[in-house]
Scaffold this motif. Structure first.
Motif, PDB file in Angstrom:
ATOM      1  N   SER A  95       2.163  90.906  -4.716  1.00 49.65           N
ATOM      2  CA  SER A  95       2.108  89.535  -3.553  1.00 49.65           C
ATOM      3  C   SER A  95       0.240  89.413  -3.369  1.00 49.65           C
ATOM      4  N   THR A  96      -0.589  88.435  -4.206  1.00 50.49           N
ATOM      5  CA  THR A  96      -1.812  88.339  -3.700  1.00 50.49           C
ATOM      6  C   THR A  96      -2.167  87.700  -2.266  1.00 50.49           C
ATOM      7  N   THR A  97      -0.971  87.298  -1.300  1.00 50.88           N
ATOM      8  CA  THR A  97      -1.829  86.443  -0.147  1.00 50.88           C
ATOM      9  C   THR A  97      -0.744  87.807   1.314  1.00 50.88           C
ATOM     10  N   LEU A  98      -1.767  87.554   1.983  1.00 52.71           N
ATOM     11  CA  LEU A  98      -0.966  88.349   3.728  1.00 52.71           C
ATOM     12  C   LEU A  98       0.343  87.070   3.564  1.00 52.71           C
ATOM     13  N   SER A  99       0.553  86.350   3.374  1.00 52.04           N
ATOM     14  CA  SER A  99       1.486  85.047   3.405  1.00 52.04           C
ATOM     15  C   SER A  99       2.442  85.622   2.781  1.00 52.04           C
ATOM     16  N   GLU A 100       1.812  85.971   1.551  1.00 53.29           N
ATOM     17  CA  GLU A 100       3.974  86.568   0.788  1.00 53.29           C
ATOM     18  C   GLU A 100       3.807  87.567   1.195  1.00 53.29           C
ATOM     19  N   SER A 101       3.602  88.565   1.030  1.00 54.98           N
ATOM     20  CA  SER A 101       3.189  90.131   2.549  1.00 54.98           C
ATOM     21  C   SER A 101       4.601  89.228   3.128  1.00 54.98           C
ATOM     22  N   VAL A 102       4.296  88.387   3.932  1.00 52.24           N
ATOM     23  CA  VAL A 102       4.521  87.913   5.651  1.00 52.24           C
ATOM     24  C   VAL A 102       6.451  87.439   4.771  1.00 52.24           C
ATOM     25  N   ASN A 103       6.007  86.797   4.386  1.00 54.18           N
ATOM     26  CA  ASN A 103       7.641  85.917   3.711  1.00 54.18           C
ATOM     27  C   ASN A 103       8.271  86.890   3.168  1.00 54.18           C
ATOM     28  N   LEU A 104       7.846  88.019   2.104  1.00 52.06           N
ATOM     29  CA  LEU A 104       8.476  88.915   1.491  1.00 52.06           C
ATOM     30  C   LEU A 104       9.311  89.691   2.660  1.00 52.06           C
ATOM     31  N   PHE A 105       8.463  90.250   3.671  1.00 49.79           N
ATOM     32  CA  PHE A 105       8.723  90.989   4.327  1.00 49.79           C
ATOM     33  C   PHE A 105       9.961  90.387   5.375  1.00 49.79           C
ATOM     34  N   THR A 106       9.703  89.299   5.458  1.00 52.75           N
ATOM     35  CA  THR A 106      11.064  88.804   6.654  1.00 52.75           C
ATOM     36  C   THR A 106      11.847  87.651   5.742  1.00 52.75           C
ATOM     37  N   MET A 107      12.114  87.837   4.794  1.00 53.35           N
ATOM     38  CA  MET A 107      12.997  87.933   3.722  1.00 53.35           C
ATOM     39  C   MET A 107      14.475  88.833   4.015  1.00 53.35           C
ATOM     40  N   GLN A 108      13.176  90.612   2.965  1.00 59.89           N
ATOM     41  CA  GLN A 108      14.561  91.004   3.243  1.00 59.89           C
ATOM     42  C   GLN A 108      14.340  91.497   4.669  1.00 59.89           C
ATOM     43  N   LEU A 109      14.115  91.264   6.113  1.00 62.29           N
ATOM     44  CA  LEU A 109      14.700  91.435   7.494  1.00 62.29           C
ATOM     45  C   LEU A 109      16.236  90.439   7.439  1.00 62.29           C
ATOM     46  N   GLN A 110      15.813  89.708   6.797  1.00 60.44           N
ATOM     47  CA  GLN A 110      16.855  88.533   6.782  1.00 60.44           C
ATOM     48  C   GLN A 110      18.037  88.934   6.217  1.00 60.44           C
ATOM     49  N   GLU A 111      17.782  89.009   5.263  1.00 60.61           N
ATOM     50  CA  GLU A 111      18.840  89.818   4.340  1.00 60.61           C
ATOM     51  C   GLU A 111      19.508  91.704   4.427  1.00 60.61           C
ATOM     52  N   ILE A 112      18.353  91.920   5.360  1.00 59.39           N
ATOM     53  CA  ILE A 112      19.207  93.149   6.825  1.00 59.39           C
ATOM     54  C   ILE A 112      20.483  93.255   7.159  1.00 59.39           C
ATOM     55  N   GLY A 113      19.232  92.175   7.982  1.00 59.38           N
ATOM     56  CA  GLY A 113      20.306  91.569   9.108  1.00 59.38           C
ATOM     57  C   GLY A 113      21.635  90.702   8.927  1.00 59.38           C
ATOM     58  N   GLN A 114      21.936  90.027   7.715  1.00 57.78           N
ATOM     59  CA  GLN A 114      22.864  89.583   6.928  1.00 57.78           C
ATOM     60  C   GLN A 114      23.726  91.146   6.473  1.00 57.78           C
ATOM     61  N   LEU A 115      23.652  92.116   5.974  1.00 57.92           N
ATOM     62  CA  LEU A 115      24.728  93.021   5.518  1.00 57.92           C
ATOM     63  C   LEU A 115      24.933  93.838   6.325  1.00 57.92           C
ATOM     64  N   ILE A 116      24.360  93.886   7.721  1.00 53.58           N
ATOM     65  CA  ILE A 116      25.037  94.641   9.210  1.00 53.58           C
ATOM     66  C   ILE A 116      25.824  93.197  10.178  1.00 53.58           C
ATOM     67  N   ARG A 117      25.825  92.514   9.714  1.00 49.72           N
ATOM     68  CA  ARG A 117      26.395  91.348  10.329  1.00 49.72           C
ATOM     69  C   ARG A 117      28.035  91.480   9.606  1.00 49.72           C
ATOM     70  N   LYS A 118      28.138  91.367   7.982  1.00 53.53           N
ATOM     71  CA  LYS A 118      29.265  91.789   7.333  1.00 53.53           C
ATOM     72  C   LYS A 118      29.887  92.684   7.697  1.00 53.53           C
ATOM     73  N   ARG A 119      28.897  93.753   7.354  1.00 53.07           N
ATOM     74  CA  ARG A 119      29.620  95.266   6.841  1.00 53.07           C
ATOM     75  C   ARG A 119      30.238  95.355   8.639  1.00 53.07           C
ATOM     76  N   PRO A 120      31.743  96.185   8.110  1.00 53.58           N
ATOM     77  CA  PRO A 120      32.892  96.636   8.863  1.00 53.58           C
ATOM     78  C   PRO A 120      32.344  97.441  10.183  1.00 53.58           C
ATOM     79  N   LYS A 121      33.119  97.173  11.238  1.00 50.22           N
ATOM     80  CA  LYS A 121      31.714  98.226  12.128  1.00 50.22           C
ATOM     81  C   LYS A 121      32.393  99.751  12.530  1.00 50.22           C
ATOM     82  N   LEU A 122      32.206 100.364  12.774  1.00 48.41           N
ATOM     83  CA  LEU A 122      32.206 101.608  12.324  1.00 48.41           C
ATOM     84  C   LEU A 122      33.333 102.037  14.068  1.00 48.41           C
ATOM     85  N   SER A 123      34.474 103.029  13.424  1.00 49.20           N
ATOM     86  CA  SER A 123      34.956 103.492  14.691  1.00 49.20           C
ATOM     87  C   SER A 123      34.045 104.499  15.151  1.00 49.20           C
ATOM     88  N   ARG A 124      35.353 104.169  16.630  1.00 49.23           N
ATOM     89  CA  ARG A 124      33.862 105.055  17.559  1.00 49.23           C
ATOM     90  C   ARG A 124      33.672 106.730  17.023  1.00 49.23           C
TER      91      ARG A 124
END
Length: 544
Positions: free
Chosen positions: A402-431
Motif C-alpha cells: 500500500s502506497t498511501t494511508l487511505s489504501e492502508s485504512v481501506n485494506l484494514f477496514t475491509m479485513q475488519l468487515q470480512e472477519i466480522g462476517q466470518l464470526i457472524r456465519k460461524r456456528p455458535k459455540l456450546s456453553r
C-alpha cells in the motif's frame, strides 16, 4: 545523414558513358541520396573520398592510376562503415567475387543489369544507412543523458563543482538552464514495482531510458528545463525562468508542463506520478536545498495521497498535515467497527491513542500498528490457526504494497468487515467450549492441562477433548499453543521487549522451547518475524 540531408554518393568509373549514365538516369533523391562526385580513376576517387566523406562508393574494378581493388583496400584500413558497390562485367566477375570478401555491399553488372535491379540495391543500402543512423542518434542521445546526469549529480551530491564551475558547465553543454528563478521538481512514479512487473524490467534500465526519452520530448516542446534520472522511481527536473518574473506565472507554466508530462505517462505507460515542486529561487547554490526539501515532501505522499502536485513552502508543515490525516482517517475506523468484534474495540481505541500522541509518525510506524491491530482482532475473533495464518500472511503482503494511508485504512477496514462476517456465519459455540476458551485466554501464560480445563467446565476429559475439537476445529493443546504464539506476535509488534522476556511473560519453561514453538507455528524465529515486519530487533536470540 541527419534531418533532411541526403546520403552522399561517389561514382568511380573510367568509362565516361557508363559513369554519366549511372549519374543521370537514376532518381537519386528518391532514395535519399545525391552524387557529390563522379571520377575517372581510383586516385581521384580516393581524393574525393577524403574530401567529401561519402556514405556510398560505387566503383569500377579496372581503372587507371589506382584500380578498384586497391581503392577498396586503402579505404577499408580506416573506414569499415562506408557502403561500397562494385561496377563489373561478366569477364571481371571473379574479381568482383574477391571484392565481396572486403565487406562490399553489392555489385552492378554493366549493360545487363536493369534499372529495377539497381533500384532494389539502392533501396537496400538506404534501409541499412537509415538503421545505422537511427542507432547512432540513439547512442548519442543516451550518452548525452548519461553525461548530463553525471554533471548534475556531481554538483548536487558530490560537491565536485563550485557554483561558478557548474554555471560554466551548463553553458558549455548547452543546457536549458540559467541561475535565475530556479525551480526543482521531483517526480516519483506511483506503484513503480507494478510498472516493472508489467514490462518485465526488474533492473529498470528499459523503463528509465523510455521515460527519459518521452519526458525530454515534452520539455523540448516547451524549450525549457532539463531532466535527469535520480534513483529507481524518481526523476529530477530543473527549470529556470530568466524570462518570467511573476511567481504566479512561473507556477502556471510549471503546472502546464507537469500536466503534459502526467498525460503522456498515463497514456503510454499507464502510470500516475506525484510531483514535489519547489518555490522559485535564484543561484545554483539553492538547488541542493530544494532537492532535499523535495525528497522530504515526497515521503509525505503516504499521508497526502498520490497522483498530485505537492508544493514546497506552502505554509503547511508536513508533520502537521500528517497528524491531521492520521487522526481523521484512523478515527473513522471506529465508526466501521463490526458488532461481533466489540470485545477488541477498547484495545484498538487505547492503542490508537498511543499512535496519535506521536506528532511525526513514519509510514513504518503506522503500518506496524495496522499489523498489531489485525493480530489483536484475529486473537479476539477466535479464528482457527490455519485461517488466521493465511489471512495474516496475505494482509501483510498487501499492507507492505500500500502506497498511501487511505489504501492502508481501506485494506484494514475491509479485513475488519470480512472477519466480522466470518464470526457472524460461524456456528455458535456450546456453553462449555465457550467457557473453556475464555479460561484458556485468561490463563494462557500458566501451565494448563486437558484435565484442568475439563474440570473447569465440569466434563470428563475425553468428552471435553472430543467436543472442543469438533467445535473449534483444533485440539485443546494446539489451540493453547497457537494462542500463546499470537500473543507473542502482538508483543513483538508492539514492544521492544527481548524475545526471552516475552518467553517469560507467556509462561514458557525456557527461551529455547519458546523459540522452537514459535518456529513450529510460524515457520520463522521471533527475530525473523520482527525483521519481516520491518521492526528493529533489540537482541540477538540464541537457540533459534
Amino acid at each position: 545523414m541527419s534531418g533532411t540531408s541526403l546520403y552522399k554518393v561517389i561514382i568511380a568509373e573510367d568509362e565516361m558513358l557508363v559513369r554519366i549514365g549511372i549519374k543521370h538516369t537514376l532518381e537519386w533523391k528518391k532514395y535519399g541520396m545525391h552524387v557529390v562526385a563522379d571520377v575517372a580513376n581510383g586516385q581521384e576517387a580516393l581524393e574525393a573520398y577524403q574530401e567529401y566523406k561519402p556514405d556510398i562508393l560505387i566503383t569500377d574494378i579496372k581503372m587507371p592510376l589506382m584500380d578498384g581493388m586497391a581503392l577498396i583496400s586503402h579505404i577499408r584500413k580506416t573506414d569499415s562503415d562506408l557502403k561500397i558497390v562494385i561496377l563489373t562485367n561478366l569477364v571481371e566477375f571473379e574479381l568482383a567475387r574477391e571484392a565481396m570478401n572486403k565487406d562490399v555491399s553489392g555489385y552492378i553488372i554493366k549493360v545487363s543489369m536493369t534499372n529495377e535491379e539497381i533500384a532494389q540495391l539502392l533501396s537496400k543500402l538506404k534501409r541499412e544507412l537509415d538503421e545505422r543512423t537511427t542507432t547512432q542518434m540513439t547512442i548519442q542521445h543516451i550518452d548525452s543523458d548519461v553525461v548530463k546526469e553525471h554533471l548534475c549529480k556531481d554538483f548536487l551530491f558530490r560537491n565536485r563543482y563550485s557554483e561558478t564551475e557548474f554555471a560554466d558547465i551548463v553553458t558549455r553543454h548547452g543546457l536549458r538552464l540559467t541561475p535565475s528563478r530556479l525551480v526543482t521538481v521531483q517526480m516519483e512514479i506511483d506503484q513503480y514495482d507494478k510498472l516493472q512487473e508489467r514490462y518485465q524490467d526488474h533492473k529498470g534500465q528499459l523503463i528509465r531510458m523510455s521515460l527519459l526519452n518521452i519526458l525530454e520530448e515534452v520539455l523540448a516542446h516547451y524549450d525549457r528545463g532539463e531532466i535527469i534520472f535520480d534513483s529507481e522511481s524518481r526523476f529530477l527536473t530543473l527549470f529556470s525562468f530568466e524570462d518570467i518574473t511573476s511567481e504566479h506565472e512561473i507556477t502556471a507554466v510549471i503546472q502546464t508542463i507537469l500536466a503534459h508530462m502526467r498525460k503522456v505517462l498515463l497514456t503510454y505507460f499507464n502510470v500516475t506520478v506525484t510531483f514535489a515542486i519547489s518555490a522559485p529561487e535564484s543561484g545554483y547554490g539553492v538547488l541542493k536545498r530544494q532537492y532535499e526539501q523535495g525528497i522530504k515532501l515526497l515521503q509525505a505522499k503516504y499521508w497526502l495521497g498520490t497522483d498530485q502536485n505537492l508544493f514546497i513552502g506552502n505554509g503547511l508543515r508536513a508533520e502537521g498535515i500528517i497528524a491531521i490525516e492520521v487522526q481523521s482517517q484512523l478515527k473513522a475506523i471506529l465508526n466501521e467497527w463490526p458488532e461481533p468484534l466489540q470485545a477488541v474495540y477498547k484495545q484498538y481505541e487505547r492503542t490508537l491513542g498511543e499512535l496519535l500522541r506521536d506528532l511525526e509518525p513514519t509510514k513504518e510506524t503506522v503500518q506496524s500498528y495496522f499489523q498489531r491491530w489485525l493480530h489483536m482482532i484475529v486473537l479476539g475473533s477466535r479464528m482457527s490457526p490455519e485461517s488466521a495464518g493465511m489471512l495474516l500472511a496475505e494482509y501483510t503482503e498487501q499492507l507492505k504494497a500500500s502506497t498511501t494511508l487511505s489504501e492502508s485504512v481501506n485494506l484494514f477496514t475491509m479485513q475488519l468487515q470480512e472477519i466480522g462476517q466470518l464470526i457472524r456465519k460461524r456456528p455458535k459455540l456450546s456453553r462449555e467450549v465457550s467457557r473453556a476458551v475464555d479460561y484458556i485466554e485468561a490463563h494462557y501464560n500458566e501451565e494448563l492441562s486437558l484435565q484442568q480445563i475439563a474440570d473447569t467446565v465440569q466434563m470428563s476429559a475425553k468428552y471435553f477433548s472430543t467436543l472442543f475439537k469438533k467445535e473449534m476445529g483444533i485440539g485443546f493443546v494446539e489451540y493453547w499453543m497457537h494462542y500463546r504464539v499470537e500473543k507473542a506476535k502482538e508483543l513483538l509488534l508492539s514492544s521492544s521487549l527481548r524475545s526471552y522476556e516475552i518467553s517469560d511473560m507467556l509462561g514458557f519453561a525456557d527461551h529455547s522451547y519458546f523459540s522452537r514453538t514459535f518456529r513450529k507455528v510460524t515457520g520463522m524465529s521471533p527475530r525473523e518475524f520482527r525483521n519481516e515486519q520491518h521492526i528493529q530487533d533489540v537482541d540477538v536470540d540464541v537457540d533459534e
